[in-house]
Structures are given as structure tokens and as C-alpha cells.
Design a protein around this motif. Sequence first.
Motif: not given
Length: 127
Positions: A36-46, A88-92
Amino acid sequence: QVQLVESGGGLVQAGGSLRLSCAASGRTFSPYAMGWFRQAPGKDREFVAATRWSGGSTDYAGSVKGRFTISRDNAKNTVYLQMNSLKPEDTAVYRCAARKSMMSYSSTYFPNNYDYWGQGTQVTVSS
């Protein structure tokens, strides 16, 4: 051809939980690993989490360790991500990925090492 379809995203308040699912379809599906990966607006996929398809060893990003759990159901060709104590920082947008062949442990964390990807599911955590 393998297709991955995620579900289970949504809007949740901080401290809440969600369970993501990733269902794989294809004539033969026997990956080496699922992630599982996630990507928030303006950030790299992590990287978020990964599991070996056989044996079941798991690995987590430090930011989610102790809160998220990755699991799989080989019979259903499905991998899950249970997310608790959401912040909230898990939003992606969360996407699942599959790796066909063996890779080194350190390669698990890098999206370029995965062969198949789902379209993603949005997770929004409100404060």
C-alpha cells in the motif's frame, strides 16, 4: 493481465478507523508481495505497508506502525489495510500495488519496484 481494485476509502474524523480492501483479478495471481502506498496533494508517493504473499511477513512505514495493519486473504486474492487512530496527516489517495517476482527487502519501500497498481481510493481525515 492483473487488475487491482481498491475500496473502503472515505471521510472519517481524527481518531477513527477505516478498512481498505484491494481485490486482484487475473487468470493467475500469485505475486511475490503486495503493498500500500499513499500520495497527498503536492507530495511524493510514499510507502505505507507491504506483505509477502507467501509466508506473510509484513513491513510498515514508521508513521503508521502501531496504527495500521496489513493483511491478506490468499483465497480471495485480496489484501487489506486496517487503519486505526487516523490522523489528518493520513489524508491521501491510497493505492495498492503488486510485485510479480522476488525483490530485496529494501526494495519494498520504492513504488518503482511494483508491477501492477490500482486506481486508488481517497481517505480524508478531518480534525
